[in-house]
Motif scaffolding. Structure first.
Motif, PDB file in Angstrom:
ATOM      1  N   LYS A  93       0.835  -1.187   0.000  1.00 41.64           N
ATOM      2  CA  LYS A  93       0.000   0.000   0.000  1.00 41.64           C
ATOM      3  C   LYS A  93       0.870   1.237   0.000  1.00 41.64           C
ATOM      4  CE  LYS A  93      -4.010  -1.985   2.286  1.00 41.64           C
ATOM      5  NZ  LYS A  93      -4.701  -2.212   3.571  1.00 41.64           N
ATOM      6  N   PRO A  94       0.407   2.275  -0.666  1.00 36.83           N
ATOM      7  CA  PRO A  94       1.181   3.529  -0.624  1.00 36.83           C
ATOM      8  C   PRO A  94       1.275   4.049   0.807  1.00 36.83           C
ATOM      9  CG  PRO A  94      -0.908   3.800  -1.797  1.00 36.83           C
ATOM     10  CD  PRO A  94      -0.731   2.343  -1.559  1.00 36.83           C
ATOM     11  N   ARG A  95       2.323   4.826   1.038  1.00 40.03           N
ATOM     12  CA  ARG A  95       2.587   5.277   2.404  1.00 40.03           C
ATOM     13  C   ARG A  95       1.502   6.204   2.933  1.00 40.03           C
ATOM     14  NH1 ARG A  95       8.832   4.678   2.299  1.00 40.03           N
ATOM     15  NH2 ARG A  95       9.009   5.838   4.231  1.00 40.03           N
ATOM     16  N   TYR A  96       0.930   7.048   2.049  1.00 41.74           N
ATOM     17  CA  TYR A  96      -0.119   7.927   2.537  1.00 41.74           C
ATOM     18  C   TYR A  96      -1.331   7.102   2.973  1.00 41.74           C
ATOM     19  CZ  TYR A  96      -2.836   7.334  -1.743  1.00 41.74           C
ATOM     20  OH  TYR A  96      -3.573   6.796  -2.752  1.00 41.74           O
ATOM     21  N   GLN A  97      -1.568   5.984   2.271  1.00 34.82           N
ATOM     22  CA  GLN A  97      -2.694   5.120   2.617  1.00 34.82           C
ATOM     23  C   GLN A  97      -2.433   4.404   3.945  1.00 34.82           C
ATOM     24  OE1 GLN A  97      -5.573   4.938   1.079  1.00 34.82           O
ATOM     25  NE2 GLN A  97      -6.410   3.383   2.447  1.00 34.82           N
ATOM     26  N   GLN A  98      -1.209   3.964   4.120  1.00 33.17           N
ATOM     27  CA  GLN A  98      -0.858   3.340   5.405  1.00 33.17           C
ATOM     28  C   GLN A  98      -1.071   4.329   6.539  1.00 33.17           C
ATOM     29  OE1 GLN A  98       3.086   1.537   5.377  1.00 33.17           O
ATOM     30  NE2 GLN A  98       2.897   1.032   3.203  1.00 33.17           N
ATOM     31  N   LEU A  99      -0.628   5.553   6.297  1.00 36.36           N
ATOM     32  CA  LEU A  99      -0.794   6.586   7.314  1.00 36.36           C
ATOM     33  C   LEU A  99      -2.273   6.800   7.628  1.00 36.36           C
ATOM     34  CD1 LEU A  99       1.467   9.746   6.962  1.00 36.36           C
ATOM     35  CD2 LEU A  99       0.670   8.626   9.031  1.00 36.36           C
ATOM     36  N   LYS A 100      -3.084   6.885   6.580  1.00 43.16           N
ATOM     37  CA  LYS A 100      -4.517   7.097   6.777  1.00 43.16           C
ATOM     38  C   LYS A 100      -5.110   5.974   7.620  1.00 43.16           C
ATOM     39  CE  LYS A 100      -7.200   8.111   3.342  1.00 43.16           C
ATOM     40  NZ  LYS A 100      -7.785   8.033   1.962  1.00 43.16           N
ATOM     41  N   GLU A 101      -4.793   4.740   7.248  1.00 39.08           N
ATOM     42  CA  GLU A 101      -5.399   3.607   7.951  1.00 39.08           C
ATOM     43  C   GLU A 101      -4.935   3.552   9.395  1.00 39.08           C
ATOM     44  OE1 GLU A 101      -4.793   0.080   5.646  1.00 39.08           O
ATOM     45  OE2 GLU A 101      -5.984   0.832   3.954  1.00 39.08           O
ATOM     46  N   GLN A 102      -3.686   3.944   9.611  1.00 40.02           N
ATOM     47  CA  GLN A 102      -3.161   3.963  10.970  1.00 40.02           C
ATOM     48  C   GLN A 102      -3.946   4.962  11.824  1.00 40.02           C
ATOM     49  OE1 GLN A 102       1.128   4.625  11.064  1.00 40.02           O
ATOM     50  NE2 GLN A 102       0.872   5.989  12.830  1.00 40.02           N
ATOM     51  N   ILE A 103      -4.238   6.112  11.229  1.00 36.75           N
ATOM     52  CA  ILE A 103      -4.956   7.133  11.994  1.00 36.75           C
ATOM     53  C   ILE A 103      -6.416   6.736  12.171  1.00 36.75           C
ATOM     54  CG2 ILE A 103      -5.736   9.534  11.942  1.00 36.75           C
ATOM     55  CD1 ILE A 103      -3.033  10.148  10.491  1.00 36.75           C
ATOM     56  N   ILE A 104      -7.034   6.200  11.109  1.00 36.64           N
ATOM     57  CA  ILE A 104      -8.414   5.725  11.226  1.00 36.64           C
ATOM     58  C   ILE A 104      -8.504   4.672  12.322  1.00 36.64           C
ATOM     59  CG2 ILE A 104     -10.205   4.355  10.058  1.00 36.64           C
ATOM     60  CD1 ILE A 104      -9.497   5.766   7.473  1.00 36.64           C
ATOM     61  N   SER A 105      -7.500   3.808  12.356  1.00 35.86           N
ATOM     62  CA  SER A 105      -7.498   2.757  13.366  1.00 35.86           C
ATOM     63  C   SER A 105      -7.411   3.341  14.774  1.00 35.86           C
ATOM     64  CB  SER A 105      -6.338   1.803  13.080  1.00 35.86           C
ATOM     65  OG  SER A 105      -5.835   1.267  14.276  1.00 35.86           O
ATOM     66  N   ARG A 106      -6.598   4.389  14.933  1.00 32.89           N
ATOM     67  CA  ARG A 106      -6.502   5.012  16.252  1.00 32.89           C
ATOM     68  C   ARG A 106      -7.815   5.671  16.644  1.00 32.89           C
ATOM     69  NH1 ARG A 106      -1.357   8.718  17.104  1.00 32.89           N
ATOM     70  NH2 ARG A 106      -2.315   8.763  19.176  1.00 32.89           N
ATOM     71  N   ILE A 107      -8.548   6.154  15.647  1.00 30.85           N
ATOM     72  CA  ILE A 107      -9.845   6.764  15.949  1.00 30.85           C
ATOM     73  C   ILE A 107     -10.860   5.680  16.293  1.00 30.85           C
ATOM     74  CG2 ILE A 107     -11.765   8.095  14.980  1.00 30.85           C
ATOM     75  CD1 ILE A 107      -9.696   9.631  13.305  1.00 30.85           C
ATOM     76  N   SER A 108     -10.859   4.614  15.483  1.00 30.29           N
ATOM     77  CA  SER A 108     -11.839   3.543  15.710  1.00 30.29           C
ATOM     78  C   SER A 108     -11.644   2.889  17.067  1.00 30.29           C
ATOM     79  CB  SER A 108     -11.727   2.484  14.612  1.00 30.29           C
ATOM     80  OG  SER A 108     -12.086   3.034  13.375  1.00 30.29           O
ATOM     81  N   SER A 109     -10.369   2.742  17.461  1.00 33.47           N
ATOM     82  CA  SER A 109     -10.097   2.041  18.713  1.00 33.47           C
ATOM     83  C   SER A 109     -10.368   2.923  19.925  1.00 33.47           C
ATOM     84  CB  SER A 109      -8.637   1.595  18.742  1.00 33.47           C
ATOM     85  OG  SER A 109      -7.787   2.713  18.931  1.00 33.47           O
ATOM     86  N   GLY A 110     -10.567   4.207  19.710  1.00 35.04           N
ATOM     87  CA  GLY A 110     -10.801   5.084  20.840  1.00 35.04           C
ATOM     88  C   GLY A 110      -9.524   5.720  21.373  1.00 35.04           C
ATOM     89  N   ASP A 111      -8.386   5.331  20.778  1.00 37.64           N
ATOM     90  CA  ASP A 111      -7.121   5.949  21.187  1.00 37.64           C
ATOM     91  C   ASP A 111      -7.178   7.449  20.932  1.00 37.64           C
ATOM     92  OD1 ASP A 111      -4.526   6.469  21.847  1.00 37.64           O
ATOM     93  OD2 ASP A 111      -3.700   5.727  19.953  1.00 37.64           O
ATOM     94  N   LEU A 112      -7.717   7.805  19.766  1.00 40.65           N
ATOM     95  CA  LEU A 112      -7.978   9.218  19.486  1.00 40.65           C
ATOM     96  C   LEU A 112      -9.479   9.424  19.546  1.00 40.65           C
ATOM     97  CD1 LEU A 112      -5.558   9.916  16.488  1.00 40.65           C
ATOM     98  CD2 LEU A 112      -5.435  10.855  18.799  1.00 40.65           C
ATOM     99  N   ARG A 113      -9.905  10.332  20.397  1.00 40.76           N
ATOM    100  CA  ARG A 113     -11.337  10.559  20.552  1.00 40.76           C
ATOM    101  C   ARG A 113     -11.740  11.865  19.875  1.00 40.76           C
ATOM    102  NH1 ARG A 113     -13.519   6.946  23.645  1.00 40.76           N
ATOM    103  NH2 ARG A 113     -15.428   8.179  23.796  1.00 40.76           N
ATOM    104  N   PRO A 114     -13.030  12.044  19.612  1.00 50.88           N
ATOM    105  CA  PRO A 114     -13.476  13.261  18.937  1.00 50.88           C
ATOM    106  C   PRO A 114     -12.932  14.518  19.600  1.00 50.88           C
ATOM    107  CG  PRO A 114     -15.274  11.719  19.097  1.00 50.88           C
ATOM    108  CD  PRO A 114     -14.118  11.099  19.832  1.00 50.88           C
ATOM    109  N   LEU A 115     -12.518  15.433  18.777  1.00 52.18           N
ATOM    110  CA  LEU A 115     -11.932  16.720  19.163  1.00 52.18           C
ATOM    111  C   LEU A 115     -10.491  16.576  19.661  1.00 52.18           C
ATOM    112  CD1 LEU A 115     -14.953  18.590  20.793  1.00 52.18           C
ATOM    113  CD2 LEU A 115     -14.286  18.312  18.398  1.00 52.18           C
ATOM    114  N   ASP A 116      -9.994  15.357  19.806  1.00 51.64           N
ATOM    115  CA  ASP A 116      -8.582  15.186  20.144  1.00 51.64           C
ATOM    116  C   ASP A 116      -7.717  15.731  19.010  1.00 51.64           C
ATOM    117  OD1 ASP A 116      -9.038  14.043  22.544  1.00 51.64           O
ATOM    118  OD2 ASP A 116      -8.328  12.035  22.024  1.00 51.64           O
TER     119      ASP A 116
END
Lengths: 270, 270
Positions: free
Chosen positions: A19-42
């Motif tokens: 996967k392209p690096r920007y896509q990896q980055l996106k999925e990594q951040i989406i994953s942090r949001i989905s898992s609750g590691d990053l919460r809304p407004l964080d």
DNA sequence: TAGTGGTCTAGACCACACA
DNA sequence: GTGTGGTCTAGACCACTAC
């Protein structure tokens, strides 16, 4: 590091096209949001921080964050930072807008009356829709939503028992089932079907409908982690309810200055 | 040319903040598509050609074309080129899918029976919706769509008279009014409202509906160049018609390999 | 003043398609 | 081969915000 090195050290040794690096980055951040590691407004790491922590160039970090903005996951403010999008904004992507929010937007009062809330063996048709074995238990809630004390929606909802284990402890007077499910986990997929149908006697009575008045029935099924978790039938009186939406293609200058907040069709209004 | 120069010679002398160059490029290409200069399936200048003709860097040209791809205006094939998106794909963005196409996708036969096609003075309510003065003439078509000889939709459509001046010469047996309007000019904005309603006697008769069967009514208004050009009422028998859609947020790996063509909610199905 | 996002450049390597 | 899109880099200037 040259461009060649960047490609080489990045993934040229891997078997299939990575996967392209920007896509990896996106999925990594989406994953942090989905898992609750990053919460809304964080706050989300800035482009510069991503450059430092992941080794990509700033343009690549920028593309990842920009696309996440377009997709509604984060919001960016120049000079300030990048922040996880508010739940309200994110849920618009997947929800027929929460009826309580809609009613409040109209300046009216929302009230819900819970008629039934229990765990019970599931009927075969709904078991099929939720991918559970027929006869197994699912959570069920049956309630009426009122707008200024006028009944506007009957909600008949089934939720898989392992998805929300404190489902039966909820009140559902103030937080609607839909809003509660959004809190548990971000819904990742939704399916809607809209039909016109004559109501049964019970629905007609609950919605205080006239004898020959039809219902606008919306059935919704939502997925989390590729598994269906909820199925709902939403009954509305045909004389007092409609679904509306407006669509404008992106990339065009604003053609309707007079009405500012044009919503996409997937955001059902009113 | 240095980066500083690029900014400077580009627009640093202008008064207010100018549009970014990738946006100018996008609008220029959209304009060529809207005007008919570039037609569906036509080749769009390659990134390299845009670099040569407009002086932007390749990354800027790439961003413009990539965003146009995301927005459905063009399609790109690596190693081949960039092409204006097919009308069919583009119209999906704005149309409740053309009923003839839907019927064909189900492998059934579509047929239309035109009951009325004329220019006539417009009723006040519709004059208001089309932003024309009450009593002025508009084109009107009234027809029934059949799926395998079963009536499935009554279409009652009004079109501003200056938008389609050969409207009355159309046949509308094979090309639906919706498809015809898409041919004239790409629709730029659409508004939908969905209601459940008991049909009048005429509609019920035309759709061969049972006595107590409700209609699913979709009203659509479409804009071109910030002006409403068409208003349509689409009546469907509640027992034989439903609107469905599925939504999945972008940027997530495919979660449903079994059903491949997931459509967005704005692409109403079936 | 330091940090942020918004944009842009002038190169680069790659996989792919087509002749 | 040549041309295409897909990606990536290591810088740059700018406007803006917050302190």
């Amino acid at each position: 590091m040259t461009a060649a090195n960047a490609q080489g050290c990045g993934y040229s040794h891997m078997t299939s096209t990575p996967k392209p690096r920007y896509q990896q980055l996106k999925e990594q951040i989406i994953s942090r949001i989905s898992s609750g590691d990053l919460r809304p407004l964080d706050r989300v790491p800035s482009e510069h921080e991503l450059v430092g922590s992941t080794g990509v160039s700033r343009m690549t970090a920028n593309r990842a964050l920009r696309e996440l903005t377009d997709e509604g996951y984060v919001e960016r403010v120049a000079g300030v930072g990048t922040f996880v999008a508010d739940l309200k904004a994110a849920s618009h992507l997947l929800e027929v807008r929460n009826i309580a929010d809609e009613i409040q937007m109209r300046g009216h009062e929302h009230r819900a009356s819970v008629i039934d809330l229990e765990s019970r063996p599931v009927a075969p048709d709904i078991a099929d829709l939720l991918h559970v074995s027929a006869g197994s238990r699912v959570n069920h809630v049956f309630l009426v939503h009122f707008e200024n004390d006028i009944p506007i929606q009957v909600e008949d909802r089934y939720v898989t028992i392992d998805f929300a284990n404190d489902f039966l402890d909820q009140n559902f007077q103030n937080v609607t089932p839909s809003a509660y499910l959004s809190l548990i986990a971000p819904l990742q997929e939704a399916e809607h079907v809209v039909r016109a149908k004559m109501p049964g006697a019970r629905i007609r009575r609950l919605l205080k409908m006239r004898a020959k008045e039809p219902c606008l029935v919306v059935t919704r099924r939502t997925w989390v982690s590729a598994r269906p978790v909820s199925f709902a039938r939403l009954f509305h009186p045909g004389s007092r309810f409609e679904l509306a939406g407006r669509y404008r293609p992106p990339g065009i200058a604003n053609s309707h200055p007079q009405d500012s907040n044009i919503v996409e069709l997937r955001n059902f209004d009113r």
